[in-house]
Design an enzyme around this catalytic site. Structure first.
Site, PDB file in Angstrom:
ATOM      1  CG  HIS A  45      38.961  46.093  41.525  1.00  0.00           C
ATOM      2  ND1 HIS A  45      38.667  46.162  40.703  1.00  0.00           N
ATOM      3  CD2 HIS A  45      36.989  46.153  41.699  1.00  0.00           C
ATOM      4  CE1 HIS A  45      37.542  46.569  40.002  1.00  0.00           C
ATOM      5  NE2 HIS A  45      37.052  46.274  40.463  1.00  0.00           N
ATOM      6  CD  GLU A  46      36.624  44.249  44.899  1.00  0.00           C
ATOM      7  OE1 GLU A  46      35.166  44.563  45.236  1.00  0.00           O
ATOM      8  OE2 GLU A  46      36.489  43.814  43.828  1.00  0.00           O
TER       9      GLU A  46
HETATM   10 ZN   LIG Z   1      34.559  45.725  40.826  1.00  0.00          ZN
END
Ligand SMILES: [Zn+2]
Length: 826
Positions: A290-291
């Site tokens: 996600h990051e």
């Molecule tokens: Zn995020």
């Protein structure tokens, strides 16, 4: 202090551009304060005009604009007016700043394990001016050059590659243009593991006291990082643009992680110090992915203003599940998405705070915080899956690439994104965007015989077409699966009329769309005997999510879900389903929806189900058996009623082999004993002495707070009310135990005082931290009319910050749902 409004941001961005930011921090001035010198070079498009810079200092020593001194006393309410601007300008600021203890700004804490101090910067959402002077808004990007003085034993990490200039003096390389909220510095005696992939230097860092666990787990994280880089490069056709890639696991972090370019911060409970189940390892891997997605969505192209935060979060959420599915090695990521994330999102959609995915309300920066919620993440990602079903994956990927390339190192907004996707898809998305992105609400999908019905919510009418499938199961067999596009209120499902009686019929079986699924009565009746035999984990997850949603909406008796749980949960295989469903049973269904007189009995039945799973785990070989044992034992530790057995487990006797020596597990057993009132002060102190870690000291706070005595509650309340140095995590640990009481009379007297307590806390802690404490301290577990009255009185107060108000609105709604169910089924 006023929060920057959208219109102020628009005016300022029209007037100036920031050319460069130079920041020099001195972190070697003791535990309270640090030095901060900033040089801002910026251009003004209207010479002679004025604007303001953001600065929230402990003390300002000197200020100058274009070489002329400015009186430090002219900084008011966190702003310094800048008048008579030239075309090119230089602002210099020398200030002393305060460290924070609430995870916002530059957070400093001492590790109780070894007395070492750590510092990390979390400048999201509006905390940058507590670290350096800046124009704090997402669309005034600039290259940053940081220099940091720190104790010589510390390692300094940040967005740019670090070079040691001299002992205790580190230069961080000049970055690509960054929004101010992405800047970070992480400093301390970190333990580090370094590697390289495809020319990108990688680092994984954590507190020194976590080093053995870091070393054990780093390779898995490096492998995930490397695989995700390859996949993102392939998908977007744009190389990662921010140099080195560091992942720093930091203490007392409020969120899961933060996508600072080149230097991502994570909560350090993700470095597991005990047993970790497959869903926990997946969640960490998914957070890594996600990051990383944010390096493109959010960091390379940033939303222009917070009302488009979905452009960051919905994309990162969607991409992480897509990429973890593509790189492999995980047990069905989209099933985890359904049961963990969509359950969260559907609850957010039912609350009065729901909002459209795009254009979430953010009149000022601070009020945007509340929109980092189940709508912006889970619903947004689900809507993107519908978009792909609607236009095809090739058009989606091409449109996204075009959007990223045309706004690289700048900003974007909804209209520009839609233009790029329309260009690739070759068709208008105006109606689609209006229905799915710009209107709140979930349609309700159900079955009448072999006709699928779709009802839009009254409050948010829209004509949403759904791409979905319907499947039917008999025993352990799938007997029908029909894919269809639902674009009217009644859609016949061909072939469903032939499905035998007694089948479980699952609308949205592959979980592709975003809708409340109402199961038919025959399917609900068949769940206890048949749910566990459904061979498709996605369909099982949809069945659980539908059933739990129906309980929350007051449509199904909570005793029904208890019966399904006892019969089906011990036979479940998906770690995500096992973990999430059991958590909702023990934290929501039992304590909120069942009458107090039935709760201990229900916990005993949940514990029996945990024992059944524990027994089953013994016959499953290897890591899979261990995972089932851990999941089962954790549930039993939360619900078991056999004090002797809890005492043996606390001593490490008779627990699954994989949990021997697991301190977190021992604390969970001690916590259960403490709720019975049978754990003495000396026993808690001994446990704390045996576990000197931060996690241990927080667990001890929680154990002290759950004890069912007037003194324990008074102590917990007093700490929250009076302890000015309480960290965000300590406050949350105490709040999380406070309302636990076998006799509500013990805590009822506090209900009317909660508003004062929370307002007092929000005077000492930022909204990101305090809103989490609000959720824990709202007396939701006292499901009574008097609590609702007190909750309404809290909401009527004029002295609430946006974060506190939003958390109260959501907690109030959860209480209303529980009360409505009790009235119907008690
Ligand atoms: Zn995020």
């Amino acid at each position: 202090m006023p929060s920057l409004t959208r219109s102020e941001a628009l005016t300022r961005a029209a007037r100036i551009a920031v050319d460069s930011m130079e920041v020099d921090l001195d972190l070697d001035r003791g535990p309270q304060h640090f030095g901060s010198r900033t040089t801002i070079r910026f251009t003004c498009r209207e010479p002679g005009a004025e604007t303001f810079v953001d600065l929230r200092a402990h003390e300002v020593h000197a200020l100058s604009l274009n070489g002329t001194d400015v009186d430090p006393a002219s900084v008011t309410d966190g702003r310094l007016a800048l008048t008579g601007l030239a075309q090119t300008n230089v602002l210099e600021v020398d200030a002393t700043m305060a460290y924070s203890h609430d995870g916002q700004g530059l957070h400093r804490s001492t590790d109780p394990a070894d007395g070492e101090d750590y510092v990390y910067g979390h400048l999201f959402l509006d905390a940058a001016p507590t670290v350096f002077a800046c124009f704090d808004q997402p669309d005034l990007k600039a290259p940053y050059t940081l220099t940091v003085t720190a104790p010589t034993a510390w390692t300094v990490l940040g967005n740019g590659a670090a070079t040691l200039l001299a002992p205790g003096r580190t230069a961080l390389a000049t970055t690509q243009p960054l929004a101010s909220y992405f800047v970070t510095v992480c400093a301390g005696p970190w333990a580090s593991v370094r590697a390289e992939h495809d020319g990108i230097p990688l680092g994984i860092h954590a507190r020194r006291s976590l080093e053995p666990h870091l070393r054990d787990q780093a390779q898995q994280m490096i492998d995930v990082t490397a695989a995700c880089f390859d996949e993102y490069h392939r998908l977007f056709g744009i190389r990662y643009p921010f140099g080195e890639y560091h992942q720093v696991f930091v203490p007392e972090f409020n969120a899961g992680a933060m996508e600072n370019p080149g230097c991502v911060t994570f909560r350090d409970q993700m470095i597991f110090r005990g047993a970790a189940t497959p869903d926990q390892v997946f969640q960490r891997s998914n957070t890594i992915a996600h990051e990383m997605a944010h390096m493109w969505f959010g960091d390379l192209v940033t939303m222009r203003w917070w009302d488009d935060l979905w452009l960051n979060e919905s994309f990162a959420e969607y991409m992480a599940y897509r990429v973890t599915s593509a790189v492999g090695g995980f047990d069905e990521p989209w099933v985890e998405f359904g049961v963990m994330r969509k359950l969260w999102g559907y609850a957010a959609e039912r609350a009065p705070s729901t909002h459209p995915v795009a254009g979430s309300p953010a009149p000022d920066a601070l009020s945007a915080l509340g929109n980092f919620d189940g709508i912006s993440y889970a619903k947004g990602a689900s809507v993107l899956r519908q978009l792909i079903a609607h236009i095809g994956d090739d058009a989606f990927v091409a449109g996204v690439g075009e959007y990223l390339r045309s706004h690289a190192f700048g900003n974007g907004e909804l209209a520009e994104f839609i233009v790029a996707i329309e260009g690739a898809a070759g068709r208008s998305l105006t109606a689609w965007s209006a229905a799915w992105l710009q209107t709140a609400g979930a349609d309700r999908i159900g079955l009448e015989g072999d006709v699928l019905t779709r009802v839009a919510p009254e409050a948010h009418p829209a004509d949403r077409a759904h791409t979905l499938d319907v499947a039917a199961f008999v025993g352990g067999r799938e007997v029908a699966r029909v894919e269809l596009v639902v674009d009217g209120e009644r859609t016949p499902v061909p072939g469903l009329a032939d499905v035998p009686a007694g089948a479980l019929i699952v609308p949205n079986a592959s979980d592709l769309t975003w809708a409340e699924v109402a199961l038919d009565a025959a399917t609900i009746d068949g769940l206890p005997g048949n749910l566990a035999d459904v061979p498709d984990a996605s369909a099982r997850s949809v069945l659980w999510v539908s059933l739990l949603g129906s309980v929350a909406r007051g449509e199904v008796d909570p005793r029904t879900v208890l019966s399904v749980f006892v019969a089906a949960w011990p036979r479940e295989d998906s770690a995500a389903v096992l973990s999430r469903v059991s958590l909702l049973m023990t934290n929501q269904v039992v304590p909120l929806f069942l009458p107090p007189g039935e709760q201990e009995g229900a916990r005993a039945r949940v514990a029996d189900a945990a024992d059944a799973l524990l027994e089953r785990s013994a016959s499953v070989a290897g890591a899979s058996g261990d995972a089932l044992a851990v999941l089962a034992a954790r549930v039993w530790a939360r619900t078991g009623v056999d004090e002797d057995r809890l005492r043996r487990w606390a001593a490490g006797d008779g627990i699954p082999e994989v949990l021997v020596g697991d301190d977190d597990f021992r604390w969970s057993v001690l916590r259960r004993l403490a709720t019975f009132g049978v754990l003495g002060d000396d026993e808690i102190a001994a446990a704390e002495a045996a576990d000197r870690s931060l996690a241990g000291s927080l667990a001890a706070l929680g154990v002290r707070a759950v004890r069912p005595t007037a003194q324990a509650k008074e102590w917990a309340w007093g700490r929250l009310r009076d302890d000015a140095d309480l960290s965000n995590y300590a406050a949350l640990a105490i709040a999380g135990g406070f309302w636990t009481a076998p006799d509500a009379a013990l805590v009822r007297p506090y209900v009317a005082q909660v508003g004062d307590l929370l307002v007092g806390l929000s005077g000492r802690m930022g909204d990101d931290a305090v809103s989490r404490v609000v959720s824990a301290m709202h007396p939701t577990s006292l499901v009574e009319d008097g609590t609702l009255e007190a909750s309404a009185a809290m909401l009527a107060r004029a002295d609430l910050t946006p974060g506190v108000r939003r958390a109260l609105v959501d907690a109030n709604h959860e209480l209303r749902e529980a009360l409505a169910s009790r009235r119907r089924f008690d």
